[in-house]
Design an enzyme around this catalytic site. Sequence first.
Site, PDB file in Angstrom:
ATOM      1  N   CYS A   2      69.900  78.215  35.398  1.00 25.47           N
ATOM      2  CA  CYS A   2      69.059  78.645  36.500  1.00 25.47           C
ATOM      3  C   CYS A   2      68.501  80.028  36.229  1.00 25.47           C
ATOM      4  O   CYS A   2      68.697  80.605  35.175  1.00 25.47           O
ATOM      5  CB  CYS A   2      69.863  78.653  37.800  1.00 25.47           C
ATOM      6  SG  CYS A   2      70.742  77.117  38.140  1.00 25.47           S
ATOM      7  N   LEU A  51      67.981  74.650  38.069  1.00 27.85           N
ATOM      8  CA  LEU A  51      67.854  73.523  37.155  1.00 27.85           C
ATOM      9  C   LEU A  51      69.135  72.719  37.349  1.00 27.85           C
ATOM     10  O   LEU A  51      70.209  73.134  36.933  1.00 27.85           O
ATOM     11  CB  LEU A  51      67.720  73.991  35.707  1.00 27.85           C
ATOM     12  CG  LEU A  51      67.653  72.896  34.633  1.00 27.85           C
ATOM     13  CD1 LEU A  51      66.442  72.002  34.828  1.00 27.85           C
ATOM     14  CD2 LEU A  51      67.648  73.504  33.243  1.00 27.85           C
TER      15      LEU A  51
END
Length: 632
Positions: A2, A51
Amino acid sequence: MCGIAGIFHLETAKPVDPARVARMLEAMPHRGPDGSGVWTAPGVGLGHLRLSIIDIGGGAQPMLTQDESLAVVFNGEIYNFAQVRAELVAKGHMFRTHSDTEVILHGYRQWGEACVERFDGMFAFALFDARAQALWLVRDRLGVKPLHYAQLSDGSLIFGSELKSLIAHPLLRRAPDLTAVEDYMAYGYVPDDACLVAGVKKLGAGETLRLVRGRPMPAPVRYWDVSFAERSRATPQALEEELVALLRAAVRSRMVADVPLGAFLSGGVDSSSVVALMAEASGQAVKTCTIGFDVAALDETAYADRVARRFATDHRTRIVSPDDYGLIDRLAHHFDEPFADASALPTYRVCELAREQVTVALSGDGADEAFAGYRRHRFQLQGERVRGLLPASVRQPLFGTLGRYYPKADWAPRVLRAKSTLLELAGDGGEAYAASVGISPHALRQRLYSAEFKTGLQGHRAEDRYVRAMRDAPARDALDRAQYADIKIWLPGDILTKTDRMSMAVSLEAREPLLDHRLVEFAARLPVNQRIRGNSGKYLLKKSMEAYLPQDILYRTKMGFVTPISAWFRGALAGEASAIAGGSALARTGWFDTAQLARVAADHRSGVSDHGRLLWQLLMLDKALGTMFGLR
């Protein structure tokens, strides 16, 4: 995997505008295409781009405890989160999700800052403790995941996964740090203890920083370091068995994901070892991918194909041209700071290929640093033995004189390029190794810099960083000191920066099993002859993988990603080379002697000298000046 960003007011709990945190996130959307979130409270704002990898439905961030006294944003993975979670449940903790993020919150509540010592993974996170009015910043042991921060004029501290997220804050003053330019010109990257933007810092590998409102900002605290001071006394067979067990555990722990997973496969020892152990652990074909080149001397696809067939992987190959300079602007955007390792171009392409089918890919990064796989490690070991045979009073004038008068012969076969070797033998081990890892020697940099720039450096010299690291290393011999310095400087600054930025550019999570901290600690205790034997580095790693991989994979000459940058600057990029000396942002800074830059470009174009790597360095610095400071 992320992206994180945030704002923390150090003096008083001023309101934080959530839109400002959101803008910091918007600067790096590639790090989290699956969702975003912003949370604010008096004096603090946390932002997260996601993500999704683990607990896709329940792992949204920022994540808070039920009583909202703790909040966290987290980039990375904690591979042993299931074991830590089970331990916390046994102690009475109640979990609402199945994510590794929640383990951080409960781990902190149970063990305080000591919780990080229980986490096995790659991570950078920021945890806000409302009761203590404190923000705790943490980075993983080896520095796989990045974290930048800076203090602002309004009394706040801002942080983010990428430099561009900090640049998005309007109060960050954008001025170049000249010492970082010197560091970059020496190494080809800006090390982790420096930043091109003055005032911005990077949390170091294995460090934490605890900020308490109303108190002065402290220095970061190191919670982990690797030591080369001890030697294992186990038998070679026992060492092999232990290494295989550690490798197996490291690979298997990194195969936990709720999304498609695969591996990069170059056909070299490191990635082939990872794929072999993945195939052993997987109930289905491992997805592998390889980038090949349309120039036979650079192409490794035949070796990768052999490994893929041996382990029946679901393998894909894509042939690309080495002439991939069209990516230059994209690379400059994703690196933010100048980055001159030209292997970033094929690294981007292999990440791009992997992302077509998987969200997570395992790589072979880290083995060269941990197990002494670089040629420079062997040269340093041999050079230190030579230096030990002669006293400095004899060695320095002898080799120094020979080195000064020996012709510089970049065009000659490597065995005849003795000038650098002679000069390194004249100096001490730290100076010699610092010179060997650099790409632009100190004397060359001094010729290129303007008088004003040299004055502005105030005596700063990039090589001193390596000299200090080797001098202070917890080590027993020359090889130990060289590896320690590489793990502290080169690994996070070059290798891991390259992999993080290029994988994140395509929203791919890259995992490095060969950088499991227990594996690195094991390697640091190996006797020298289990790391280097004869002309072979990574000796024990290769020996331990003989049951898995054929001899010509294990013991072939290392190739690595290569790009023909010298040819580019005599062809398609010749105009860029000329512009560096006149009209470029770099030329207008006044940092360089433009006549010297023009000579470098002209000598390269004419073939008098090969300055391809130097021109690439200068070009990427020029691009970064545009990205960071708006200079065009």
